[in-house]
Design a protein around this motif. Structure first.
Motif, PDB file in Angstrom:
ATOM      1  N   PRO A   1      37.034  32.357  34.858  1.00 46.07           N
ATOM      2  CA  PRO A   1      38.356  32.873  35.237  1.00 46.07           C
ATOM      3  C   PRO A   1      38.314  34.371  35.534  1.00 46.07           C
ATOM      4  CG  PRO A   1      38.268  32.394  32.890  1.00 46.07           C
ATOM      5  CD  PRO A   1      37.000  31.858  33.467  1.00 46.07           C
ATOM      6  N   ARG A   2      38.982  34.738  36.630  1.00 49.83           N
ATOM      7  CA  ARG A   2      39.060  36.157  37.022  1.00 49.83           C
ATOM      8  C   ARG A   2      40.211  36.815  36.294  1.00 49.83           C
ATOM      9  NH1 ARG A   2      34.496  34.361  38.830  1.00 49.83           N
ATOM     10  NH2 ARG A   2      34.024  34.711  41.011  1.00 49.83           N
ATOM     11  N   TRP A   3      39.945  37.935  35.624  1.00 52.50           N
ATOM     12  CA  TRP A   3      41.013  38.642  34.923  1.00 52.50           C
ATOM     13  C   TRP A   3      41.635  39.630  35.904  1.00 52.50           C
ATOM     14  CZ3 TRP A   3      39.456  39.914  29.211  1.00 52.50           C
ATOM     15  CH2 TRP A   3      38.779  38.822  28.678  1.00 52.50           C
ATOM     16  N   ARG A   4      42.546  39.106  36.748  1.00 51.07           N
ATOM     17  CA  ARG A   4      43.047  39.906  37.865  1.00 51.07           C
ATOM     18  C   ARG A   4      43.683  41.215  37.432  1.00 51.07           C
ATOM     19  NH1 ARG A   4      40.638  38.725  42.341  1.00 51.07           N
ATOM     20  NH2 ARG A   4      40.428  36.486  42.546  1.00 51.07           N
ATOM     21  N   ILE A   5      44.226  41.231  36.234  1.00 52.18           N
ATOM     22  CA  ILE A   5      44.962  42.433  35.825  1.00 52.18           C
ATOM     23  C   ILE A   5      44.043  43.643  35.809  1.00 52.18           C
ATOM     24  CG2 ILE A   5      44.616  42.099  33.347  1.00 52.18           C
ATOM     25  CD1 ILE A   5      47.395  43.192  32.909  1.00 52.18           C
ATOM     26  N   LEU A   6      42.746  43.418  35.588  1.00 48.74           N
ATOM     27  CA  LEU A   6      41.836  44.557  35.528  1.00 48.74           C
ATOM     28  C   LEU A   6      41.666  45.214  36.891  1.00 48.74           C
ATOM     29  CD1 LEU A   6      39.092  43.371  33.056  1.00 48.74           C
ATOM     30  CD2 LEU A   6      41.106  44.731  32.640  1.00 48.74           C
TER      31      LEU A   6
ATOM     32  N   LEU B   1      44.204  45.570  38.871  1.00 53.73           N
ATOM     33  CA  LEU B   1      45.495  46.208  39.143  1.00 53.73           C
ATOM     34  C   LEU B   1      45.593  47.520  38.350  1.00 53.73           C
ATOM     35  CD1 LEU B   1      47.634  42.962  38.801  1.00 53.73           C
ATOM     36  CD2 LEU B   1      46.815  44.027  40.901  1.00 53.73           C
TER      37      LEU B   1
ATOM     38  N   ILE C   1      43.887  50.162  30.748  1.00 58.22           N
ATOM     39  CA  ILE C   1      43.347  49.369  29.640  1.00 58.22           C
ATOM     40  C   ILE C   1      41.841  49.577  29.533  1.00 58.22           C
ATOM     41  CG2 ILE C   1      42.948  47.017  28.825  1.00 58.22           C
ATOM     42  CD1 ILE C   1      45.636  46.270  30.068  1.00 58.22           C
TER      43      ILE C   1
ATOM     44  N   LEU D   1      39.954  51.543  26.409  1.00 60.75           N
ATOM     45  CA  LEU D   1      39.026  50.848  25.520  1.00 60.75           C
ATOM     46  C   LEU D   1      37.633  51.474  25.589  1.00 60.75           C
ATOM     47  CD1 LEU D   1      40.052  47.111  25.931  1.00 60.75           C
ATOM     48  CD2 LEU D   1      40.497  48.654  24.044  1.00 60.75           C
TER      49      LEU D   1
END
Lengths: 202, 351
Positions: A170-175, A177, A183, A187
């Motif tokens: 799964p692609r973590w699209r929010i990263l 954006l 974020i 981190l």
């Protein structure tokens, strides 16, 4: 305290005084362009070119700087080289220039460059100023590319537009954006702070 | 000066009267919320069968693990017994689509507890509602699985989930009408199949796991109000504002008459948000006047998001947005001491 030599200044820029993670300068560009390794790399190289040229130029004319006019001269020198980079990108890397948009002209106000001019180049000889600029450039490159690698790999499954993760991951699209920039940077910064403190305590 | 860990204050401060303050511990408050959530979970498990159970168990386990791990990183005792992680996990699970894959539930919970709470310094220091942080993270990351299509599937024996969620169906229908083109058959059918109000009250409708049954939510919410666990002005103000806005919007023609203000009130996460999410004591204002402003802002924003944004529902973004406003609201609603500020002090208006 003894003045650091050229070699020490160079090494300082890489990690101990890394512009992104330790000095936390130039964050606007850092957060904006690290959604891909390619734009991040281009940005770091452009900034590096301006930084090295401006540092060299300022170092050469440091005897003639008037204290009350120095910031003005720094900005003018930097702006000259930024124009060169901007035109170069538009001429030879047009899509990349479009992608980076306003962030290339905004190199003028990148604090890394003006702080190096003020801290080092306006007081040191040419070789030391250049070593300092190259070290800071490489440090900035490390910062940008590490952030961009994380974001592109997890957010899009690619590195430098080269497919790494399988399609089923799964692609973590929010990263990819804008929130992902904050974020990831937060981190990573936290992790590095923790690492540095642990080393100091040990 | 001796080192003190911030998590263990020297003085335990509770509001007076102190004779019976034992029920005001974090653990007791969180236990109350968990009890109030029982009817919601029960209806959810009845409507969505084991899909609901799966999400609840997954989120709960992940939350407890993450909480313990984050505490261990800071060399603290695991705070799982204050039950706040459990409440976050249940609320998060109830806000997920029934069909969300397991990795979404796990990522959402880790982000909720790790980024939403622990990164800020633990319970009481978080700016944003942890459950909503987790949901926003997966919502923006996995738009396909969390979006409108993530709710619809054909599963034998589960009729509810073969239709789009009421808000999505209404949104698509209104959008299609507004664009002037002919309304596609599928959109038309979905709009006609929107459950009646009685079903929305019972919970026989598609949607996120915990948002479907207004009745069960109100039951739990009433328990919390009677126990005085939550600030009553938040649900009251929020629902009244939302009702007023929705009524106005129906009059102005933003909503279709087939899906009016009452349907809008009954569908989506409005009630769940009003009773369980907006009332989080950490992320809501301190004063009564502040809480009223906060809740009214929430109600208004939710209606605006529903009518004007590209998302069918707006509770999550509205809560996160108003959470960010809380420090400001707190600042502007500081209560004046009885008799007014001391003359000549910094708090006095004319210095």
């Amino acid at each position: 305290m003894q003045e650091p030599t050229a070699g020490e200044r160079f090494l300082n820029g890489l990690l101990p005084e890394n512009p992104t993670y330790r000095q936390m300068l130039g964050l606007c560009a850092t957060l904006a362009v690290t959604n891909g390794v390619k734009p991040a790399f281009t940005m770091a190289c452009s900034t590096g070119f301006v930084l090295i040229c401006a540092n060299a130029m300022i170092s050469l004319m440091r005897k003639h700087l008037q204290p009350h006019l120095r910031i003005l001269i720094f900005t003018l020198t930097i702006a000259t080289f930024v124009t060169v980079v901007d035109r170069l990108l538009q001429a030879f890397f047009y899509p990349m220039s479009q992608q980076l948009g306003p962030y290339v002209p905004l190199i003028i106000v990148n604090c890394i460059i003006i702080s190096r001019c003020e801290v080092c180049a306006s007081k040191q000889s040419l070789p030391i100023a250049i070593a300092d600029a190259v070290g800071q450039t490489l440090g900035f490159l490390i910062g940008l590319v590490s952030l961009a690698s994380l974001r592109e790999l997890l957010g899009n499954g690619t590195w430098c537009e080269f497919e790494i993760l399988p399609q089923s991951w799964p692609r973590w699209r929010i990263l990819m954006l804008p929130p992902g920039a904050f974020i990831t940077f937060g981190l990573t910064l936290g992790f590095i702070e923790w690492f540095v403190h642990r080393k100091q305590r040990a | 000066m001796t080192q003190q860990t911030p998590s263990e204050p020297l003085l335990q401060v509770a509001p007076s009267p102190h004779l019976h303050a034992s029920h005001l511990s974090t653990q007791r408050v969180m236990l109350d919320v968990l009890i109030a959530l029982i009817p919601v979970c029960a209806v959810s498990c009845w409507v969505f069968r084991w899909y609901a159970l799966k999400q609840l168990v997954l989120c709960e386990l992940t939350a407890l693990l993450t909480e313990t791990l984050c505490a261990a990183l800071r060399r603290r005792k695991s705070p799982v017994w204050d039950l706040s992680a459990s409440v976050t996990a249940v609320l998060l699970a109830l806000s997920l689509p029934w069909n969300a894959p397991a990795y979404i539930a796990i990522i959402a919970t880790v982000v909720a507890i790790g980024l939403g709470k622990a990164a800020f310094g633990g319970l009481g220091f978080n700016l944003f509602n942890p459950a909503m942080v987790g949901r926003a993270f997966v919502m923006l990351s996995f738009a396909r699985e969390m979006g409108a299509s993530g709710y619809v599937a054909q599963v034998p024996g589960l009729d509810v989930i073969s239709q789009a969620t009421p808000l999505t169906a209404a949104k698509q229908y209104v959008a299609a009408l507004a664009s002037g083109a002919t309304v596609a058959d599928s959109v038309q059918t979905a709009f006609q199949n929107i459950p009646p109000l009685s079903d929305l009250f019972l919970g026989i409708a598609n949607g996120s796991l915990g948002e479907t049954s207004v009745g069960a939510i109100c039951l739990g919410g009433l328990y919390l109000c009677i126990r005085k666990t939550i600030a009553r002005e938040i649900p009251v103000c929020m629902l009244l504002t939302a009702a007023a806005m929705l009524g106005l919007m129906q009059l102005l023609g933003f909503t279709d008459d087939g899906f009016g203000a009452l349907h809008h009130l009954g569908s989506g996460a409005l009630f769940l948000g009003a009773f369980f999410i907006a009332t989080d004591p950490v992320t809501s204002p301190l004063t009564r006047r502040g809480r009223c402003i906060f809740a009214a802002g929430l109600g208004a924003l939710i209606c605006l998001f529903r009518a004007l944004s590209s998302y069918p529902e707006g509770v999550m973004f509205a809560v996160l947005f108003m959470n960010a406003m809380v420090p400001l609201i707190n600042r502007y609603t500081i209560r004046k001491p009885i008799g007014g500020p001391v003359p000549g002090s910094a708090a006095s208006p004319k210095a």
